[in-house]
Design an enzyme around this catalytic site. Sequence first.
Site, PDB file in Angstrom:
ATOM      1  N   GLY A   1       0.822  -1.203   0.000  1.00 63.38           N
ATOM      2  CA  GLY A   1       0.000   0.000   0.000  1.00 63.38           C
ATOM      3  C   GLY A   1       0.856   1.253   0.000  1.00 63.38           C
ATOM      4  O   GLY A   1       1.965   1.291  -0.543  1.00 63.38           O
ATOM      5  N   SER A   2       0.363   2.289   0.640  1.00 69.99           N
ATOM      6  CA  SER A   2       1.046   3.584   0.597  1.00 69.99           C
ATOM      7  C   SER A   2       2.340   3.618   1.403  1.00 69.99           C
ATOM      8  O   SER A   2       3.093   4.594   1.306  1.00 69.99           O
ATOM      9  CB  SER A   2       0.103   4.684   1.099  1.00 69.99           C
ATOM     10  OG  SER A   2      -0.968   4.872   0.194  1.00 69.99           O
ATOM     11  N   THR A   3       2.622   2.585   2.200  1.00 65.09           N
ATOM     12  CA  THR A   3       3.924   2.545   2.871  1.00 65.09           C
ATOM     13  C   THR A   3       5.057   2.418   1.859  1.00 65.09           C
ATOM     14  O   THR A   3       6.226   2.630   2.190  1.00 65.09           O
ATOM     15  CB  THR A   3       4.003   1.368   3.863  1.00 65.09           C
ATOM     16  OG1 THR A   3       3.854   0.132   3.158  1.00 65.09           O
ATOM     17  CG2 THR A   3       2.914   1.485   4.919  1.00 65.09           C
ATOM     18  N   TYR A   4       4.718   2.092   0.620  1.00 69.89           N
ATOM     19  CA  TYR A   4       5.708   1.952  -0.461  1.00 69.89           C
ATOM     20  C   TYR A   4       6.125   3.307  -1.025  1.00 69.89           C
ATOM     21  O   TYR A   4       7.173   3.416  -1.676  1.00 69.89           O
ATOM     22  CB  TYR A   4       5.091   1.094  -1.567  1.00 69.89           C
ATOM     23  CG  TYR A   4       6.057   0.381  -2.472  1.00 69.89           C
ATOM     24  CD1 TYR A   4       7.112  -0.364  -1.970  1.00 69.89           C
ATOM     25  CD2 TYR A   4       5.887   0.409  -3.858  1.00 69.89           C
ATOM     26  CE1 TYR A   4       7.969  -1.052  -2.816  1.00 69.89           C
ATOM     27  CE2 TYR A   4       6.739  -0.270  -4.703  1.00 69.89           C
ATOM     28  CZ  TYR A   4       7.782  -1.004  -4.171  1.00 69.89           C
ATOM     29  OH  TYR A   4       8.636  -1.689  -5.010  1.00 69.89           O
ATOM     30  N   LYS A   5       5.325   4.325  -0.784  1.00 68.76           N
ATOM     31  CA  LYS A   5       5.552   5.618  -1.435  1.00 68.76           C
ATOM     32  C   LYS A   5       6.881   6.274  -1.061  1.00 68.76           C
ATOM     33  O   LYS A   5       7.560   6.816  -1.949  1.00 68.76           O
ATOM     34  CB  LYS A   5       4.369   6.552  -1.145  1.00 68.76           C
ATOM     35  CG  LYS A   5       3.082   6.107  -1.835  1.00 68.76           C
ATOM     36  CD  LYS A   5       1.884   6.965  -1.437  1.00 68.76           C
ATOM     37  CE  LYS A   5       0.618   6.490  -2.157  1.00 68.76           C
ATOM     38  NZ  LYS A   5      -0.578   7.254  -1.745  1.00 68.76           N
TER      39      LYS A   5
END
Length: 722
Positions: free
Chosen positions: A328-332
């Site tokens: 999810g957005s922890t990859y950003k």
Amino acid sequence: MTELKNLEAELGRYRARLWAAAGFVLFCFGLLAFRLTVLQIVRHDDLATQAENNRIAVVPIVPNRGLIVDRHGVVLANNYSAYTLEITPSKVEDVEATIDELAQIVDIQARDRRRFKRLREESKSFESIPIRTRLTDKEVARFTAQRYRFPGVDIQARLFRHYPYGELASHVLGYIGRINQREAQAMEEWPDEDLANYRGTEYIGKLGIEQSYERELHGITGVEEVETSAGGRAVRRLRSTSATPGNTIHLSIDIKLQALIERLFGDRRGALVAIDPRNGEVLAFVSKPTFDPNLFVDGIDAENWRELNESPDKPLLNRALRGTYPPGSTYKPFMALASLNTGKRGPNTVIMDNGIFNFGGHQFRSPAGEQGGPMDMRRAIVKSSNVYFYSLANELGVDAIHEQMEPLGFGRLTGIDLKGEVTGILPSTEWKRRAYKRPEMKRWYAGETISLGIGQGYNSFTILQIASALSTVVADGHRFQPRVVREIEDVVTRERRLSANQAIAPLALKPEHTALIRQAMHGVTQEGTSTRVFMGAGYLSGGKTGTAQAVGLRQNEKYVASKVDEYKRDHSLYEAFAPLDNPRVALAIIVENSGFGAEAAAPIARRVLDYLLMDQYPSEEDIALVQQGKAAAPVGKPRVASAMPLPRGLDAFGADVPVLGASAPVPGAIAASGAASAVPAASAVEAAVTASAPAAPAPAPSAPPSRPVVLAPVQAASREQP
């Protein structure tokens, strides 16, 4: 007419027969003399050795299994001795009838019979198999009085493994079990010295530390020479070499913190891994739900096994090590770092976020039509802009993303000292060519790249990989293999050798790039998606929420959590580090099917950081709110973590485990140094060693390995909520 005999002829024939008989006798005596010469002279040494071996039986002495303790010496796995009633099937005419008669003397339940039947199928007929374990003194006395009635049945003193804290940290500790056929075949390939050390050993580590550090925990097998009679009965002991107990394994994990985290999860599923970026020590390693390894000690019964194996919550799955999820957005933040490393996009490049990214006739949307306006890199991370990272993924391309993410540890093994780790999926064009068989599926389509930018698509990683990657970034590229075991203590010399601090070649990350990522993630806690959770924190931290889809949605399909089956709801993720400068903790957490990252995962992360950096333990009211997913910043008066008692432990007979030695405060130690210098109280470890009687390890069946959670790739928008 009288016939005259030829006396001379008869006498000649008589003499011939006499000489023939004498020659035969002499030949036989010659053979005897030759054979006697061979036995007494030529083969004397060999036969003398065989005769001595027939007189002397060499019996292996199985060593006590080593202890497992936490970073402060709290014993997490020890041994206890007990009597078992055992049957050797080859020496019993009618096994079933014998068991029926034994049941009139000692209590034998149906589950004991089922376990015996299963173990008998897995064992050889001449092996001794337990029908009852942990006999009482009265039962031992009753059987001994009637021992003469039961040939092939004996009472043995056995050493059993025990886990005082039950389900707590079970995925880290693992359990031991009977050596199965596959393991026995693998052991045949061992060096002769190693194989000889397992003579008489029937049990081996199956999961967790018990498996990964089997050689250290097993010890050195002793030998006893016993003189036997012609009937094989022991007469006297001639000589013995004592067995050396296994070494003590000191974990880097604090059991008090581990217990708090598992409690904060409540009945929810998920995982958390916290790492010290300065040395790779794992401070917490949580997988929920857990299981009680003590169930396997006597051999797990069918009912408990069915409950564990068939549960939809998969309690036997080590989610931190083997569960794979879209990040999810922890990859950003990692995507932003990749763009800085490649020069594709600078920190001041502005992208207009109008809520929709169009590509190839397909619309990739932000949550609920959200429009963020102009976004530079920092603001895109703080506000979790999907459009910014959709376009960034398109600019980088799948192979460039793969090239930048793999050195951080995504899509490959971290090298942690626990067996069973999986690689996850870090997609690339080459990966897809290898992963699929149909020609049309082997091709990578440009539209598949877009969702990678927000941690969706084919991306599938373990929580351990996310925590390890974050640890590398906040440490400016310095890398360590994660380590659950901190030290190994020689049980004889008491010398300790370090197991952690194994540095890997650092990544060439520019300090200004990693500083930008840290500052942007700090902004998430001040003005972004986790502001409410970190309000009033006594330290500066960085973080990033994530909300990952468990299943994909069709274009223009609206997601409503209350109308979706629980196991299909979004996952809640959070990654965090603290303090902001010179981080001492980096963690990643997922709470499965629990919605937005700021609602379920981030509150747990906040309490972990409070514990480690501020020596704070949440109030009971706050713990209840976190378990319900209704918490933000802590409520109620926090307690002093170092003053909180250890979780309740029970010995093998249900009595409370006494707290031996001081429980050193983890928070102060970790906050002060990267190694948490507190030393376990020697009395606690020594008392546990002394309580273990020398005998064989505990019987426990082998459980089939649980399958990893591999979630299907999706190409819908991340439902992140600011």
